[in-house]
Design a protein around this motif. Structure first.
Motif, short mmCIF file in Angstrom:
data_model
loop_
_atom_site.label_atom_id
_atom_site.label_comp_id
_atom_site.label_asym_id
_atom_site.label_seq_id
_atom_site.Cartn_x
_atom_site.Cartn_y
_atom_site.Cartn_z
N GLN A 1 0.83 -1.19 0.00
CA GLN A 1 0.00 0.00 0.00
C GLN A 1 0.88 1.25 0.00
OE1 GLN A 1 -2.86 -0.20 3.23
NE2 GLN A 1 -2.83 -2.44 3.16
N PRO A 2 0.44 2.31 -0.68
CA PRO A 2 1.24 3.55 -0.72
C PRO A 2 1.52 4.13 0.66
CG PRO A 2 -0.51 3.59 -2.37
CD PRO A 2 -0.76 2.38 -1.51
N ASP A 3 0.53 4.04 1.53
CA ASP A 3 0.69 4.59 2.88
C ASP A 3 0.14 3.56 3.87
OD1 ASP A 3 1.19 6.26 5.01
OD2 ASP A 3 -0.61 7.47 4.72
N PRO A 4 0.94 2.56 4.23
CA PRO A 4 0.43 1.46 5.06
C PRO A 4 -0.08 1.96 6.41
CG PRO A 4 2.60 0.94 4.15
CD PRO A 4 2.36 2.39 3.90
N ASP A 5 -1.30 1.52 6.76
CA ASP A 5 -1.90 1.87 8.04
C ASP A 5 -1.58 0.75 9.03
OD1 ASP A 5 -4.33 1.58 10.03
OD2 ASP A 5 -4.32 3.67 9.35
N LEU A 6 -0.90 1.10 10.12
CA LEU A 6 -0.43 0.10 11.06
C LEU A 6 -1.58 -0.68 11.69
CD1 LEU A 6 1.98 -1.15 12.58
CD2 LEU A 6 1.75 0.68 14.27
N ASP A 7 -2.60 0.01 12.15
CA ASP A 7 -3.71 -0.67 12.82
C ASP A 7 -4.44 -1.61 11.87
OD1 ASP A 7 -3.18 0.59 15.21
OD2 ASP A 7 -4.55 2.26 14.83
N GLU A 8 -4.65 -1.16 10.63
CA GLU A 8 -5.34 -2.02 9.66
C GLU A 8 -4.50 -3.25 9.33
OE1 GLU A 8 -6.38 0.17 6.21
OE2 GLU A 8 -7.82 1.48 7.23
N GLY A 9 -3.20 -3.05 9.20
CA GLY A 9 -2.33 -4.18 8.90
C GLY A 9 -2.35 -5.22 10.00
N LEU A 10 -2.30 -4.78 11.24
CA LEU A 10 -2.31 -5.71 12.37
C LEU A 10 -3.67 -6.39 12.52
CD1 LEU A 10 -0.29 -3.55 14.93
CD2 LEU A 10 0.47 -5.68 13.83
N GLU A 11 -4.72 -5.66 12.25
CA GLU A 11 -6.06 -6.26 12.32
C GLU A 11 -6.22 -7.39 11.30
OE1 GLU A 11 -10.78 -4.92 11.92
OE2 GLU A 11 -9.19 -3.41 11.85
N THR A 12 -5.73 -7.16 10.09
CA THR A 12 -5.81 -8.19 9.05
C THR A 12 -4.93 -9.39 9.41
OG1 THR A 12 -6.21 -6.52 7.35
CG2 THR A 12 -5.48 -8.68 6.60
N LEU A 13 -3.74 -9.13 9.92
CA LEU A 13 -2.86 -10.22 10.33
C LEU A 13 -3.53 -11.06 11.41
CD1 LEU A 13 -0.10 -11.67 10.34
CD2 LEU A 13 0.63 -10.00 12.07
N ARG A 14 -4.13 -10.42 12.39
CA ARG A 14 -4.80 -11.17 13.47
C ARG A 14 -5.93 -12.04 12.91
NH1 ARG A 14 -4.92 -10.39 19.08
NH2 ARG A 14 -6.60 -11.58 20.06
N LEU A 15 -6.67 -11.52 11.93
CA LEU A 15 -7.75 -12.30 11.32
C LEU A 15 -7.21 -13.58 10.69
CD1 LEU A 15 -10.60 -12.79 10.16
CD2 LEU A 15 -9.96 -11.28 8.26
N TYR A 16 -6.15 -13.46 9.91
CA TYR A 16 -5.59 -14.63 9.23
C TYR A 16 -5.01 -15.63 10.23
CZ TYR A 16 -6.19 -12.92 4.47
OH TYR A 16 -6.72 -12.52 3.28
N LEU A 17 -4.34 -15.13 11.25
CA LEU A 17 -3.80 -16.03 12.27
C LEU A 17 -4.92 -16.74 13.02
CD1 LEU A 17 -0.93 -13.81 13.75
CD2 LEU A 17 -0.65 -15.88 12.38
N ARG A 18 -5.99 -16.02 13.32
CA ARG A 18 -7.11 -16.63 14.05
C ARG A 18 -7.75 -17.73 13.23
NH1 ARG A 18 -12.36 -16.07 13.88
NH2 ARG A 18 -12.31 -14.22 12.54
N LEU A 19 -7.89 -17.52 11.92
CA LEU A 19 -8.49 -18.54 11.06
C LEU A 19 -7.69 -19.84 11.11
CD1 LEU A 19 -9.46 -16.43 7.91
CD2 LEU A 19 -11.01 -17.51 9.55
N VAL A 20 -6.38 -19.72 11.15
CA VAL A 20 -5.54 -20.92 11.19
C VAL A 20 -5.55 -21.54 12.58
CG1 VAL A 20 -3.16 -21.74 11.06
CG2 VAL A 20 -4.06 -20.21 9.31
#
Length: 213
Positions: free
Chosen positions: A183-202
């Motif tokens: 992303q041109p301007d990575p948002d830290l909170d959004e990135g961590l939220e998405t990471l947590r979602l993928y980890l939780r699914l696994v």
């Protein structure tokens, strides 16, 4: 005021450290200004005010200069990323506490982080690249030790090798942080939220729980 770190150093060693500082600064500036591929080692040497040959006493090539910029900070990250986690917390919370350190580390200079994470997948060697890889290996060992300990405590399933569990979790992290940095301007909170979602699914799995309504 004199630098406390320089006290007791010889003139030769102080000159060496000053050249290293100038080289790291020049490389960082030119990689950001021109982009990694457009910046040249000759241009970096000129901006650092060092001889072209001197540059290669500190890094073997342009890729190695990229690792040189990061290595001191990455060594510290490798040594401290696990220190602040809550060891009795669930696995996903411990993972997020650790991975937040990595996201914050790369968020400081996303332009360089994109180049670094691309090059680390394909580097051919070099003193600075080898040092960076040593930091990655220290991180991997700490993850495996953490997972093994949680298995022994019966807090996560024991049927799989800790290295395999780590490999799955690490693959998710690597894929997600690269996607985030695109992303041109990575948002830290959004990135961590998405990471947590993928980890939780696994971690929680996709098989329905018959005990749930």
């Amino acid at each position: 005021m004199s630098d406390p770190m320089a006290i007791g150093l010889s003139v030769r060693e102080r000159n060496k450290q000053d050249k290293l500082r100038r080289i790291k600064l020049a490389a960082r500036e030119l990689f950001i200004e021109k982009g990694f591929h457009e910046a040249t080692t000759r241009g970096i040497a000129q901006r650092a005010d060092v001889g072209f040959g001197t540059l290669f006493r500190y890094a073997s090539d342009k890729r190695d200069l990229l690792f040189l910029i990061y290595n001191d900070d990455f060594d510290e990250l490798a040594d401290t990323a696990f220190a602040g986690r809550t060891e009795d917390a669930p696995l996903i919370d411990q993972l997020m506490q650790i991975f937040t350190n990595f996201y914050e580390f790369f968020a400081a200079r996303p332009e360089l982080a994109r180049d670094l994470l691309r090059e680390v997948s394909f580097f051919q060697g070099g003193e600075q690249a080898d040092r960076f890889n040593s930091g990655v290996l220290r991180i991997e060992r700490q993850f495996v030790d953490m997972i093994s300990k949680m298995q022994q405590q019966g807090r996560i399933v024991q049927g799989e090798e800790p290295e395999a569990v780590f490999g799955v979790l690490w693959s998710i992290y690597r894929a997600q942080i690269r996607e985030w940095l695109r992303q041109p301007d990575p948002d830290l909170d959004e990135g961590l939220e998405t990471l947590r979602l993928y980890l939780r699914l696994v971690i929680e799995g996709l098989v329905p729980n018959p005990d749930l309504p």
